[in-house]
Design an enzyme around this catalytic site. Structure first.
Site, short mmCIF file in Angstrom:
data_model
loop_
_atom_site.label_atom_id
_atom_site.label_comp_id
_atom_site.label_asym_id
_atom_site.label_seq_id
_atom_site.Cartn_x
_atom_site.Cartn_y
_atom_site.Cartn_z
N GLU A 49 -5.99 -2.13 29.94
CA GLU A 49 -7.59 -2.06 30.38
C GLU A 49 -8.41 -3.21 29.31
O GLU A 49 -7.75 -3.65 28.91
CB GLU A 49 -8.30 -0.92 29.59
CG GLU A 49 -8.04 0.62 30.20
CD GLU A 49 -7.31 1.57 29.96
OE1 GLU A 49 -6.28 1.97 31.02
OE2 GLU A 49 -6.30 1.19 28.65
N TYR B 51 -3.31 -11.60 32.85
CA TYR B 51 -2.49 -10.76 33.27
C TYR B 51 -2.31 -10.89 34.33
O TYR B 51 -0.94 -10.73 35.01
CB TYR B 51 -3.36 -9.43 33.23
CG TYR B 51 -3.77 -8.92 31.80
CD1 TYR B 51 -2.86 -9.76 30.77
CD2 TYR B 51 -4.98 -8.60 31.45
CE1 TYR B 51 -3.82 -9.89 29.56
CE2 TYR B 51 -5.88 -8.55 30.68
CZ TYR B 51 -5.19 -9.09 29.20
OH TYR B 51 -5.57 -8.84 27.98
#
Length: 153
Positions: A108, A120
């Site tokens: 998250e 990411y």
């Protein structure tokens, strides 16, 4: 810079960094890091420079051994040392562990953390869903992101 596995002795410094980085989002105190480091299914690494811990990150290894999943629990870099490749050093190690076990990874991230999202995505994570009010203290939203297993890519 030295990449190494974190120990219980690093919990205080991790909590200090967490307070700097996530003050408005309920930063983890020292005791949470102590529990995290002691859990047998967790793997935490840090980056040290000149004897000082400047970054930390960890994953949980979940599910059965023959079909594991990995969840990034936290990753943070001292603001004075950001944009120097510290987070990438740790992510290289974390994704290596997941790839060695051919497992998916989940995490998250705040929807407004553009730098983290870009990093990411560079590792192959994609947005799976939005979690409204995920961070209780700030009520900020988070993206749930997934990185497919090695065999699925």
């Amino acid at each position: 810079m030295i990449l190494r596995r974190l120990t219980r002795a690093d919990a205080t410094r991790c909590a200090e960094l967490e307070e700097k980085l996530f003050a408005g989002d309920g930063p983890w105190p020292r005791d949470v890091f102590l529990v995290e480091f002691s859990a047998p299914h967790n793997f935490y690494v840090g980056v040290e420079e000149n004897g000082e811990l400047i970054g930390y990150g960890g994953i949980a290894i979940l599910g059965p051994k023959d079909d594991p999943e990995f969840e990034v629990h936290t990753i943070g870099v001292d603001p004075d040392h950001q944009r120097r490749g510290v987070a990438r050093m740790m992510m290289d190690q974390l994704v290596h562990v997941a790839d060695e076990h051919d497992g998916q990874m989940f995490l998250e991230v705040r929807t407004d953390n553009d730098a983290a999202i870009a990093m990411y995505e560079a590792y192959g994570f994609t947005i799976l869903a939005t979690r409204k009010n995920y961070y209780p203290a700030s009520r900020a939203d988070a993206y749930t992101m997934i990185r497919k297993s090695r065999s699925e890519r």
